[in-house]
Scaffold this motif. Structure first.
Motif, PDB file in Angstrom:
ATOM      1  N   ARG A 117       3.709 -14.259  -1.759  1.00 53.50           N
ATOM      2  CA  ARG A 117       5.087 -14.760  -1.762  1.00 53.50           C
ATOM      3  C   ARG A 117       6.065 -13.788  -1.114  1.00 53.50           C
ATOM      4  NH1 ARG A 117       1.760 -16.419  -5.097  1.00 53.50           N
ATOM      5  NH2 ARG A 117       1.823 -18.454  -6.099  1.00 53.50           N
ATOM      6  N   GLY A 118       5.569 -12.928  -0.265  1.00 53.24           N
ATOM      7  CA  GLY A 118       6.426 -11.981   0.422  1.00 53.24           C
ATOM      8  C   GLY A 118       5.613 -11.121   1.353  1.00 53.24           C
ATOM      9  N   LEU A 119       6.032  -9.883   1.537  1.00 55.98           N
ATOM     10  CA  LEU A 119       5.332  -8.926   2.380  1.00 55.98           C
ATOM     11  C   LEU A 119       4.869  -7.773   1.510  1.00 55.98           C
ATOM     12  CD1 LEU A 119       7.844  -8.783   5.384  1.00 55.98           C
ATOM     13  CD2 LEU A 119       5.842 -10.270   5.127  1.00 55.98           C
ATOM     14  N   ALA A 120       3.577  -7.447   1.575  1.00 61.79           N
ATOM     15  CA  ALA A 120       3.023  -6.336   0.806  1.00 61.79           C
ATOM     16  C   ALA A 120       2.813  -5.151   1.735  1.00 61.79           C
ATOM     17  CB  ALA A 120       1.710  -6.738   0.154  1.00 61.79           C
ATOM     18  N   TYR A 121       3.136  -3.958   1.220  1.00 59.22           N
ATOM     19  CA  TYR A 121       3.002  -2.727   1.991  1.00 59.22           C
ATOM     20  C   TYR A 121       2.078  -1.771   1.243  1.00 59.22           C
ATOM     21  CZ  TYR A 121       7.263  -4.375   4.349  1.00 59.22           C
ATOM     22  OH  TYR A 121       8.191  -5.119   5.035  1.00 59.22           O
ATOM     23  N   ASP A 122       1.229  -1.067   1.974  1.00 60.91           N
ATOM     24  CA  ASP A 122       0.401  -0.021   1.383  1.00 60.91           C
ATOM     25  C   ASP A 122       1.044   1.304   1.762  1.00 60.91           C
ATOM     26  OD1 ASP A 122      -1.557   1.427   0.177  1.00 60.91           O
ATOM     27  OD2 ASP A 122      -3.084   1.073   1.704  1.00 60.91           O
ATOM     28  N   LEU A 123       1.806   1.865   0.825  1.00 62.94           N
ATOM     29  CA  LEU A 123       2.644   3.026   1.109  1.00 62.94           C
ATOM     30  C   LEU A 123       2.186   4.242   0.324  1.00 62.94           C
ATOM     31  CD1 LEU A 123       6.069   1.188   0.766  1.00 62.94           C
ATOM     32  CD2 LEU A 123       4.903   1.758   2.919  1.00 62.94           C
ATOM     33  N   ALA A 124       2.519   5.411   0.832  1.00 67.36           N
ATOM     34  CA  ALA A 124       2.297   6.636   0.071  1.00 67.36           C
ATOM     35  C   ALA A 124       3.173   6.614  -1.178  1.00 67.36           C
ATOM     36  CB  ALA A 124       2.629   7.861   0.924  1.00 67.36           C
ATOM     37  N   ASP A 125       2.690   7.215  -2.251  1.00 63.62           N
ATOM     38  CA  ASP A 125       3.452   7.248  -3.483  1.00 63.62           C
ATOM     39  C   ASP A 125       4.861   7.786  -3.248  1.00 63.62           C
ATOM     40  OD1 ASP A 125       1.362   6.270  -4.927  1.00 63.62           O
ATOM     41  OD2 ASP A 125       0.597   8.246  -5.495  1.00 63.62           O
ATOM     42  N   ASP A 126       5.817   7.125  -3.898  1.00 59.99           N
ATOM     43  CA  ASP A 126       7.219   7.568  -3.919  1.00 59.99           C
ATOM     44  C   ASP A 126       7.917   7.467  -2.556  1.00 59.99           C
ATOM     45  OD1 ASP A 126       6.925   8.142  -6.636  1.00 59.99           O
ATOM     46  OD2 ASP A 126       6.239  10.186  -6.218  1.00 59.99           O
ATOM     47  N   THR A 127       7.354   6.694  -1.629  1.00 58.92           N
ATOM     48  CA  THR A 127       8.071   6.419  -0.380  1.00 58.92           C
ATOM     49  C   THR A 127       9.390   5.711  -0.703  1.00 58.92           C
ATOM     50  OG1 THR A 127       6.015   6.185   0.876  1.00 58.92           O
ATOM     51  CG2 THR A 127       7.989   5.153   1.811  1.00 58.92           C
ATOM     52  N   PRO A 128      10.516   6.158  -0.136  1.00 64.06           N
ATOM     53  CA  PRO A 128      11.791   5.479  -0.416  1.00 64.06           C
ATOM     54  C   PRO A 128      11.756   4.022   0.036  1.00 64.06           C
ATOM     55  CG  PRO A 128      12.176   7.626   0.600  1.00 64.06           C
ATOM     56  CD  PRO A 128      10.703   7.350   0.713  1.00 64.06           C
ATOM     57  N   VAL A 129      12.218   3.135  -0.818  1.00 64.70           N
ATOM     58  CA  VAL A 129      12.335   1.709  -0.510  1.00 64.70           C
ATOM     59  C   VAL A 129      13.819   1.395  -0.385  1.00 64.70           C
ATOM     60  CG1 VAL A 129      11.898  -0.628  -1.337  1.00 64.70           C
ATOM     61  CG2 VAL A 129      10.200   1.171  -1.726  1.00 64.70           C
ATOM     62  N   ARG A 130      14.218   0.769   0.719  1.00 57.57           N
ATOM     63  CA  ARG A 130      15.633   0.599   1.034  1.00 57.57           C
ATOM     64  C   ARG A 130      16.046  -0.877   0.989  1.00 57.57           C
ATOM     65  NH1 ARG A 130      17.345   5.446   3.237  1.00 57.57           N
ATOM     66  NH2 ARG A 130      15.616   6.877   3.757  1.00 57.57           N
ATOM     67  N   ALA A 131      17.317  -1.104   0.711  1.00 57.14           N
ATOM     68  CA  ALA A 131      17.844  -2.467   0.684  1.00 57.14           C
ATOM     69  C   ALA A 131      17.739  -3.083   2.070  1.00 57.14           C
ATOM     70  CB  ALA A 131      19.291  -2.457   0.219  1.00 57.14           C
ATOM     71  N   ALA A 132      17.245  -4.316   2.131  1.00 55.24           N
ATOM     72  CA  ALA A 132      17.078  -4.991   3.417  1.00 55.24           C
ATOM     73  C   ALA A 132      18.411  -5.421   4.007  1.00 55.24           C
ATOM     74  CB  ALA A 132      16.163  -6.204   3.261  1.00 55.24           C
ATOM     75  N   ALA A 133      19.422  -5.583   3.168  1.00 61.78           N
ATOM     76  CA  ALA A 133      20.748  -5.988   3.633  1.00 61.78           C
ATOM     77  C   ALA A 133      21.773  -5.643   2.556  1.00 61.78           C
ATOM     78  CB  ALA A 133      20.783  -7.484   3.958  1.00 61.78           C
ATOM     79  N   GLU A 134      23.022  -5.725   2.938  1.00 60.20           N
ATOM     80  CA  GLU A 134      24.099  -5.451   1.986  1.00 60.20           C
ATOM     81  C   GLU A 134      24.106  -6.505   0.880  1.00 60.20           C
ATOM     82  OE1 GLU A 134      29.005  -5.069   2.040  1.00 60.20           O
ATOM     83  OE2 GLU A 134      27.844  -5.177   3.895  1.00 60.20           O
ATOM     84  N   GLY A 135      24.422  -6.062  -0.339  1.00 58.57           N
ATOM     85  CA  GLY A 135      24.488  -7.011  -1.446  1.00 58.57           C
ATOM     86  C   GLY A 135      24.778  -6.324  -2.758  1.00 58.57           C
ATOM     87  N   THR A 136      24.532  -7.029  -3.845  1.00 54.57           N
ATOM     88  CA  THR A 136      24.783  -6.520  -5.189  1.00 54.57           C
ATOM     89  C   THR A 136      23.500  -6.598  -6.001  1.00 54.57           C
ATOM     90  OG1 THR A 136      27.076  -7.273  -5.118  1.00 54.57           O
ATOM     91  CG2 THR A 136      26.154  -6.791  -7.293  1.00 54.57           C
ATOM     92  N   VAL A 137      23.180  -5.520  -6.704  1.00 55.13           N
ATOM     93  CA  VAL A 137      21.980  -5.472  -7.526  1.00 55.13           C
ATOM     94  C   VAL A 137      22.197  -6.368  -8.748  1.00 55.13           C
ATOM     95  CG1 VAL A 137      20.467  -4.011  -8.912  1.00 55.13           C
ATOM     96  CG2 VAL A 137      21.429  -3.134  -6.766  1.00 55.13           C
TER      97      VAL A 137
END
Length: 546
Positions: A67-87
């Protein structure tokens, strides 16, 4: 709005008690104003890494797919907001961490299976702002209402959307909105589990340690609960509790005690599920303790002090203020402890030479313990402290938090509908709840560190507290002062109980806790063991079922 820390289970058969735990781990969330119905938004990938598993629309709600995009990342890689918005959501759901951002065009992006959440609900984020750190199987989702979209279709393009029917969401979400968001993320976790397991297996060499830690943590919590039900242990613990309480020096009930002369500052600390509008710690009778209204602050889980309509001492009024809601109490206790330490330093600087007394309820006492460690590490950090009292605090961990660790995802699924019917929700697998488990590394560290030397520290507990059993309030073999209160209201009612007020006065006067009769001492030894046994039995039953 609930004003207790975890809630109020009852001493009834395990089936009823298990349902009551739902209310134990649930509080209401606040509402606010809505955002715009539509706008132009530009999206970008949340990480600079290739996609390990692309979007594949499932044929059924829980069918195979991605249901989206899965990434195989190194531990603790920063994940960033895809666009401006409100949490609109930031926290744990079904044992996994997530952030959801609502954008001006009405779409939501979710950042799932994180190792750490670095934003709070209600935060405004810009495109590229860090919202969390990657965990195993990190996942980006995009939703239009309940419909999942391919996030890749949004990247590097300006999305212009026109709605014939306004689609707005209060920010932060209303109670119902927050429940819907948690339900959607829960569905995502359930549906993505097969794919998540496959992705985690592919990265197991790099991520083995945290996975094993999670399994070991659950096994340790289960064994602790099983061992605690041993009849011989229950009897020995009760005998030891009786011995410790009877051997402590005490103050007879007919000894008069009055608040000390001179100025003092009081800082109150609420517990899990409290808010700037409502907290059981507000019931402390500060007037009877000798404080003027302008000398009393309450710690804000949003940072600084809670706003107040009452006029404060001019120095204290300059301390930054911030409201908070129950969701803010779900975050890391140690981080909140550092913020409380900052508030103590600010209060001391605002009124030089005036002692700062701390009064904390339930989980707020653990925040206070973390603050004491932080202050001890700062030169002269403890110098301004006067009396420090924790009230109904699980210094040895809370049985109900241990239950959450044992039951993990299955229990959450079983009780989600009941929490929704009640219209209230605090996720039982939030960071702070996990830290309160009897076997957590946080509780282990508290046991090892103790209370810093030189701190005038005491604890108060209720004999029949069904949320935090009285023996869990002991610190460093120093038994808590136990008051005669039993039942579902004992935990929330503890701060305002007249017996508690007397114990606080005795502490201010540097006098020993109040004396007890032999009958009371026996009851104080036996009743908490019974409360623990019932809760542990429910926990083990839940573990078997799940």
């Amino acid at each position: 709005m609930p004003r207790c820390t975890l809630a109020h289970p009852v001493l009834v058969p395990a089936a009823v008690a298990a349902l009551t735990v739902v209310l134990v781990l649930a509080v209401a969330a606040p509402a606010a104003s809505a955002g715009p119905p539509g706008a132009d938004v530009t999206y970008q990938p949340p990480v600079d890494a290739p996609v390990a598993d692309p979007f594949r629309a499932p044929a059924t709600p829980y069918g195979p797919g991605n249901r989206g995009l899965a990434y195989d990342l190194a531990d603790d890689t920063p994940v960033r907001a895809a666009a401006e918005g409100t949490v609109v959501f930031a926290g744990a759901v079904a044992g996994t961490r997530h952030v959801t951002v609502l954008h001006a065009d009405g779409l939501r992006t979710s950042y799932s299976f994180l190792s750490e959440v670095l934003v709070r609900r209600g935060d405004a984020v810009r495109r590229g702002d860090i919202v969390g750190a990657a965990g195993a199987g990190s996942h980006l989702g995009a939703r239009d209402g309940d419909a999942y979209l391919d996030p890749a279709d949004l990247f590097d393009a300006t999305v212009v959307r026109v709605r014939l029917v306004p689609h707005t969401e209060p920010l932060p979400p209303s109670d119902a909105g927050l429940l819907r968001e948690q339900a959607s993320l829960r569905d995502l976790v359930r549906a993505e589990r097969p794919g998540l397991v496959a992705r985690v297996a592919g990265a197991v060499a790099r991520r083995a340690a945290p996975i094993v830690d999670a399994w070991v943590g659950t096994a340790r919590a289960t064994w602790h609960t099983w061992d605690a039900l041993d009849p011989a242990s229950l009897v020995l613990d009760a005998v030891e509790s009786y011995r410790r309480h009877r051997s402590q020096p005490c103050t007879p009930g007919d000894v008069a005690v009055a608040p000390p002369a001179g100025e003092r500052t009081a800082v109150l600390v609420g517990g899990l599920g409290s808010s700037s509008a409502s907290a059981a710690i507000d019931d402390v009778d500060v007037g009877a303790l000798g404080y003027d209204e302008g000398e009393v602050l309450r710690f804000s889980y949003g940072g600084g002090r809670v706003p107040t309509a009452a006029p404060l001492d001019p120095g204290l009024a300059g301390i930054p203020e911030a409201p908070y809601d129950p969701a803010d109490t779900l975050e890391d206790i140690e981080g909140r402890g550092r913020e409380l330490a900052d508030l103590v330093v600010q209060a001391a600087a605002a009124r030089p030479g005036v002692p700062v007394d701390l009064y904390a309820h339930s989980m707020g006492g653990l925040v206070t313990r973390a603050a004491l460690q932080e202050l001890a590490a700062r030169p002269g950090g403890l110098d301004a402290l006067g009396q420090v009292v924790t009230i109904g605090t699980p210094h040895a961990g809370a049985d109900l938090a241990t239950l959450a660790v044992i039951s993990e995802d299955g229990f959450a699924q079983d009780v989600a509908d009941i929490r929704a019917i009640a219209g209230i929700d605090v996720d039982p697998y939030a960071t702070s709840v996990g830290q309160m488990a009897e076997t957590s590394s946080f509780v282990d560290a508290l046991r090892a560190s103790g209370v810093p030397d030189g701190v005038r520290f005491r604890t108060v507990a209720a004999r029949g507290d069904l949320v935090v059993s009285a023996d869990k309030a002991d610190v460093d073999d120093q038994p808590a002062a136990i008051i005669d209160a039993v039942g579902t209201g004992a935990h929330a009612g503890l701060p305002g109980d007249p017996q508690t007020t007397r114990e606080l006065l005795l502490g201010l006067a540097a006098m020993d806790p109040a004396c007890q009769s032999t009958f009371d001492a026996v009851a104080d030894a036996v009743v908490p063991e019974v409360v623990q046994a019932v809760t542990d039995a429910v926990a083990l039953g839940t573990a078997v079922v799940t």
